[in-house]
Design a protein around this motif. Structure first.
Motif, PDB file in Angstrom:
ATOM      1  N   SER A  43       0.843  -1.185   0.000  1.00 45.48           N
ATOM      2  CA  SER A  43       0.000   0.000   0.000  1.00 45.48           C
ATOM      3  C   SER A  43       0.888   1.248   0.000  1.00 45.48           C
ATOM      4  O   SER A  43       1.881   1.314   0.721  1.00 45.48           O
ATOM      5  CB  SER A  43      -0.877  -0.035   1.258  1.00 45.48           C
ATOM      6  OG  SER A  43      -1.634   1.122   1.311  1.00 45.48           O
ATOM      7  N   LYS A  47       0.781   2.354  -7.071  1.00 48.88           N
ATOM      8  CA  LYS A  47       0.011   1.630  -8.101  1.00 48.88           C
ATOM      9  C   LYS A  47      -1.119   2.497  -8.669  1.00 48.88           C
ATOM     10  O   LYS A  47      -1.253   2.642  -9.888  1.00 48.88           O
ATOM     11  CB  LYS A  47      -0.584   0.333  -7.497  1.00 48.88           C
ATOM     12  CG  LYS A  47       0.423  -0.571  -6.834  1.00 48.88           C
ATOM     13  CD  LYS A  47      -0.202  -1.820  -6.262  1.00 48.88           C
ATOM     14  CE  LYS A  47      -1.178  -1.554  -5.133  1.00 48.88           C
ATOM     15  NZ  LYS A  47      -0.584  -1.123  -3.860  1.00 48.88           N
ATOM     16  N   SER A  48      -1.907   3.064  -7.756  1.00 44.16           N
ATOM     17  CA  SER A  48      -3.044   3.868  -8.237  1.00 44.16           C
ATOM     18  C   SER A  48      -2.552   5.097  -8.984  1.00 44.16           C
ATOM     19  O   SER A  48      -3.159   5.516  -9.988  1.00 44.16           O
ATOM     20  CB  SER A  48      -3.929   4.308  -7.073  1.00 44.16           C
ATOM     21  OG  SER A  48      -4.428   3.172  -6.429  1.00 44.16           O
ATOM     22  N   THR A  49      -1.463   5.666  -8.487  1.00 48.62           N
ATOM     23  CA  THR A  49      -0.898   6.840  -9.168  1.00 48.62           C
ATOM     24  C   THR A  49      -0.590   6.490 -10.622  1.00 48.62           C
ATOM     25  O   THR A  49      -0.955   7.234 -11.553  1.00 48.62           O
ATOM     26  CB  THR A  49       0.386   7.288  -8.445  1.00 48.62           C
ATOM     27  OG1 THR A  49       0.057   7.560  -7.087  1.00 48.62           O
ATOM     28  CG2 THR A  49       0.987   8.514  -9.084  1.00 48.62           C
TER      29      THR A  49
HETATM   30  N1  ATP Z   1      -2.615  13.935  -4.103  1.00 52.33           N
HETATM   31  C1  ATP Z   1      -1.565  13.455  -3.445  1.00 52.33           C
HETATM   32  N2  ATP Z   1      -0.727  14.315  -2.804  1.00 52.33           N
HETATM   33  C2  ATP Z   1       0.345  13.858  -2.167  1.00 52.33           C
HETATM   34  N3  ATP Z   1       0.676  12.577  -2.076  1.00 52.33           N
HETATM   35  C3  ATP Z   1      -0.108  11.670  -2.656  1.00 52.33           C
HETATM   36  C4  ATP Z   1      -1.273  12.072  -3.367  1.00 52.33           C
HETATM   37  N4  ATP Z   1      -1.860  10.956  -3.864  1.00 52.33           N
HETATM   38  C5  ATP Z   1      -1.100   9.907  -3.462  1.00 52.33           C
HETATM   39  N5  ATP Z   1      -0.058  10.336  -2.741  1.00 52.33           N
HETATM   40  C6  ATP Z   1       0.979   9.524  -2.190  1.00 52.33           C
HETATM   41  O1  ATP Z   1       1.607   8.814  -3.224  1.00 52.33           O
HETATM   42  C7  ATP Z   1       1.933   7.525  -2.796  1.00 52.33           C
HETATM   43  C8  ATP Z   1       1.343   6.515  -3.772  1.00 52.33           C
HETATM   44  O2  ATP Z   1      -0.023   6.544  -3.636  1.00 52.33           O
HETATM   45  P1  ATP Z   1      -0.964   5.542  -4.399  1.00 52.33           P
HETATM   46  O3  ATP Z   1      -2.340   5.838  -4.061  1.00 52.33           O
HETATM   47  O4  ATP Z   1      -0.583   5.541  -5.812  1.00 52.33           O
HETATM   48  O5  ATP Z   1      -0.548   4.157  -3.737  1.00 52.33           O
HETATM   49  P2  ATP Z   1      -1.145   2.712  -3.946  1.00 52.33           P
HETATM   50  O6  ATP Z   1      -0.024   1.847  -4.215  1.00 52.33           O
HETATM   51  O7  ATP Z   1      -2.213   2.752  -4.948  1.00 52.33           O
HETATM   52  O8  ATP Z   1      -1.752   2.431  -2.510  1.00 52.33           O
HETATM   53  P3  ATP Z   1      -3.032   1.565  -2.119  1.00 52.33           P
HETATM   54  O9  ATP Z   1      -2.712   0.168  -2.525  1.00 52.33           O
HETATM   55  O10 ATP Z   1      -3.140   1.729  -0.667  1.00 52.33           O
HETATM   56  O11 ATP Z   1      -4.160   2.144  -2.872  1.00 52.33           O
HETATM   57  C9  ATP Z   1       1.395   7.370  -1.377  1.00 52.33           C
HETATM   58  O12 ATP Z   1       2.473   7.532  -0.461  1.00 52.33           O
HETATM   59  C10 ATP Z   1       0.404   8.487  -1.252  1.00 52.33           C
HETATM   60  O13 ATP Z   1       0.395   8.990   0.091  1.00 52.33           O
END
Ligand code: ATP
Length: 661
Positions: A43, A47-49
């Motif tokens: 997490s 990934k979502s980014t």
């Molecule tokens: N708008 C934003 N501003 C600042 N930081 C962000 C923003 N969106 C995401 N992040 C940070 O970027 C990083 C990647 O986030 P992301 O949502 O892509 O992770 P993820 O792998 O999809 O997590 P999860 O599996 O929990 O959904 C995280 O540390 C998150 O806190």
């Protein structure tokens, strides 16, 4: 051939406090059609980014994401809209179905946004719903089906425009093991049909179904492995490349209407609230018009429509006089007062008609006959007596064509040496006074005159009045060494349709109408002002309505943030989102306007049904232009109030909207 290529993709978030955070640190990968790729990682690994960048929801990145030979960052707005509508399909963990739309409308939404006709889009959506096994539920709302079924609807929605790439963010995250398998099987079939499926997951079990696994850690790609899974690639269907159109206004109104229907209670209350303001304004205008008409019509019933009464001097002051009076010039005030009194008492030299005047009036078009008249107003100097009873006469006037037959309620018009009296004066003199001789005491100039006359009938008026023949009065003047000069002239036309033009001409020539007319004009002018002031005061409630609509639509934007995110992911332009919200404001305005008008009609009917039998007056006169204006004002106010929330909705960032809890 690669469908999609990532070259050193980096993403830096700006923190609210001023710092930055690098969520992606240079990702490179290439994807072919018919691949089922899972993207796994802890997490917060990014990934979502990455999915948001690939899905074109966020164009603020470094490096390249190449689709159809062009970096997504360099796409124009139109290209990006087309990309959302035609090339990408999204499947979300929490389904993100729009609760007030049926499953069919949810699935066809992307086509609605592309202005595909209803028949085609319904057929395509129904086919897809049948494919995911939900054909029989297509008219249900999302709340009426299970989680697994919702995700199947979301899959159908992602496929509606036959995209090349499907992005699935934890599509099985909210499902139990059994439904997870069904959904995964469906997603696999999509990949087998030749599409590229990119699926974010936490679960190794889910990842094990995929042909390829990308592992991300702290924003970096740490492994990219191909897996040997059972996968039956089918030849891809030929893709139709129809041009992408934009959503029509009718579809925006339809979507707005469906949402309003879902929140019927709330919207009806708002519409009702603002309809009260509209009702108040329209009712004020209606009452103003009703009272004005009443005054005018009562005046008209007392006068002969074929006759124009002319006075020489107007009660109105000229500009110079007005300025002097306003400045408090006592001699002007004195002379104006004199003029008024002398005009009313008929003693003014200024207001007697010369032969020249008469000739001028005679020449007015359609004037058939011209009659001289005299009227004087006295306070206590003119009297009539019978035996020992005496009555004061305020109004002495000569008989003319303006005294209609119907205004003589008893007896007949006066012949030689006969007079008419009003009922109250007649009653003061005694019973059965008609046909009796009475003594008339007049003061003409300074001279008291006595004359015996016979009462021929009763003239219908509220003022104590005596009506004598001009010839008789002329004789009285002569007998007393004076000359009677007409201070009133009556112009008679055969056709009453000409009266208005004659009256206008009289005014143009510098004469004035009857006292009654001058008073009516003054009164209706005053009434108009009062009506508009009252309507404006009632209009204040419209400001309250506007604020109420603004608040409600703002709440609606907050409530529907995710929905707005979905619409944008499906390719809705800012303009489309704005249109949907402005359409909602339009519908509220239309609803409240119609409601306001209906309530006013009912109230008007109720008020009139009381006043008509009691006073023979329709107090409320709702002219069509008042009703139409009411509806238009309501719509305009509502749409103006809706602009702010609509703009806010249109500017929402799709990524943030979709993240909203
Ligand atoms: N708008 C934003 N501003 C600042 N930081 C962000 C923003 N969106 C995401 N992040 C940070 O970027 C990083 C990647 O986030 P992301 O949502 O892509 O992770 P993820 O792998 O999809 O997590 P999860 O599996 O929990 O959904 C995280 O540390 C998150 O806190």
């Amino acid at each position: 051939m690669a469908v999609l290529e990532l070259k050193n993709v980096k993403k830096v978030y700006k923190m609210p406090g001023g710092g930055t955070f690098q969520a992606l640190k240079g990702i490179s990968a290439s994807f072919e059609e018919g691949e089922m790729v899972s993207i796994v990682g802890e997490s917060g690994s990014g990934k979502s980014t990455l999915m948001n960048l690939i899905g074109g929801l966020d164009s603020d990145f470094e490096g390249e994401i190449i689709y159809q030979g062009k970096n997504l960052r360099d796409y124009t707005k139109q290209e990006l809209d087309r990309f959302h509508k035609k090339s990408i399909g999204f499947i979300f963990q929490n389904f993100n179905l729009i609760s007030h739309l049926s499953l069919l409308d949810n699935v066809s939404l992307a086509m609605t946004l592309s202005n595909v006709d209803k028949e085609t889009r319904d057929k395509r959506a129904a086919d897809l719903l049948n494919q995911v096994g939900l054909g029989e539920h297509m008219h249900k709302k999302p709340d009426a089906i299970s989680g697994g079924q919702k995700q199947r609807v979301a899959i159908a929605r992602a496929l509606i425009n036959d995209p090349d790439v499907i992005i699935a963010d934890e599509p099985t995250g909210a499902l139990d093991a059994e439904t997870t398998d069904t959904v995964l099987e469906m997603i696999k079939e999509i990949a087998e049909s030749g599409k590229l499926v990119l699926m974010v997951t936490h679960s190794d079990r889910v990842a094990s179904h995929c042909t390829r696994v990308l592992r991300i850690d702290s924003g970096s790609l740490i492994s990219d492995t191909t897996q040997d899974v059972e996968f039956h690639k089918k030849p891809a269907d030929k893709k139709e490349t129809s041009p992408v159109k934009n959503m029509s206004l009718t579809n925006a109104i339809r979507l707005a209407f469906l949402n309003m229907k879902a929140k019927f209670g709330r919207n009806a209350l708002v519409a009702f609230g603002s309809s009260i303001g509209i009702m108040a304004v329209v009712l004020m205008l209606g009452i103003g018009r009703g009272v004005t008409n009443y005054i005018k019509s009562t005046m008209v019933t007392y006068t002969n429509p074929n006759v124009t009464e002319v006075h020489k001097q107007s009660l109105e002051m000229d500009k110079k006089q007005q300025e002097k009076v306003q400045a408090g010039d006592s001699s002007t005030i004195g002379s104006v007062r004199e003029d008024h009194i002398s005009m009313m008492t008929g003693t003014s030299k200024k207001n007697t008609f010369s032969q020249k005047d008469i000739d001028k009036l005679k020449k007015i078009k359609n004037v058939d006959t011209i009659q001289r008249g005299y009227s004087t107003f006295s306070l206590g100097t003119n009297k009539v007596a019978f035996n020992s009873n005496t009555a004061n006469i305020m109004m002495l006037m000569t008989m003319s064509k303006s005294v209609t037959k119907s205004s003589i309620t008893k007896g007949h018009a006066p012949k030689k040496n006969e007079v008419l009296l009003d009922q109250a004066t007649a009653d003061l003199l005694g019973k059965n006074i008609i046909g009796k001789k009475v003594r008339l005491s007049l003061t003409i100039g300074d001279k008291p005159i006595e004359k015996e006359v016979k009462v021929s009938g009763i003239y219908d008026t509220q003022t104590s009045t005596i009506v004598v023949r001009y010839g008789d009065l002329n004789q009285v003047f002569k007998d007393n060494g004076q000359r009677l000069k007409a201070n009133t002239v009556f112009l008679y036309t055969k056709n009453s349709d000409n009266t208005k033009a004659i009256k206008d001409k009289v005014k143009k020539l510098g004469y004035s109408g009857s006292m009654q007319e001058t008073m009516t004009d003054m009164f209706t002018q005053m009434l108009d002002v009062i009506t508009y002031v009252l309507a404006a005061i009632a209009g204040v409630s419209l400001v309250v309505s506007a604020i109420m609509i603004l608040v409600v639509l703002n709440i609606s934007v907050v409530e529907r943030t995710r929905e707005i995110g979905v619409l944008k992911a499906l390719g809705a332009r800012r303009k489309d989102v704005r249109r949907i919200f402005v359409s909602e404001a339009f519908l509220i305005g239309l609803g409240s306007g119609l409601l306001g008008v209906v309530i006013t009609e009912i109230l008007g009917f109720a008020i009139n049904s009381v006043t008509k039998p009691a006073y023979d007056v329709n107090v409320v006169n709702l002219e069509p232009q008042f009703l139409i204006s009411g509806i238009i004002i309501s719509i305009v106010i509502s749409m103006l109030a809706g602009l702010l929330p609509a703009n806010r909705a249109s500017k929402l960032d799709p990524v943030e909207s979709l993240r909203k809890e």
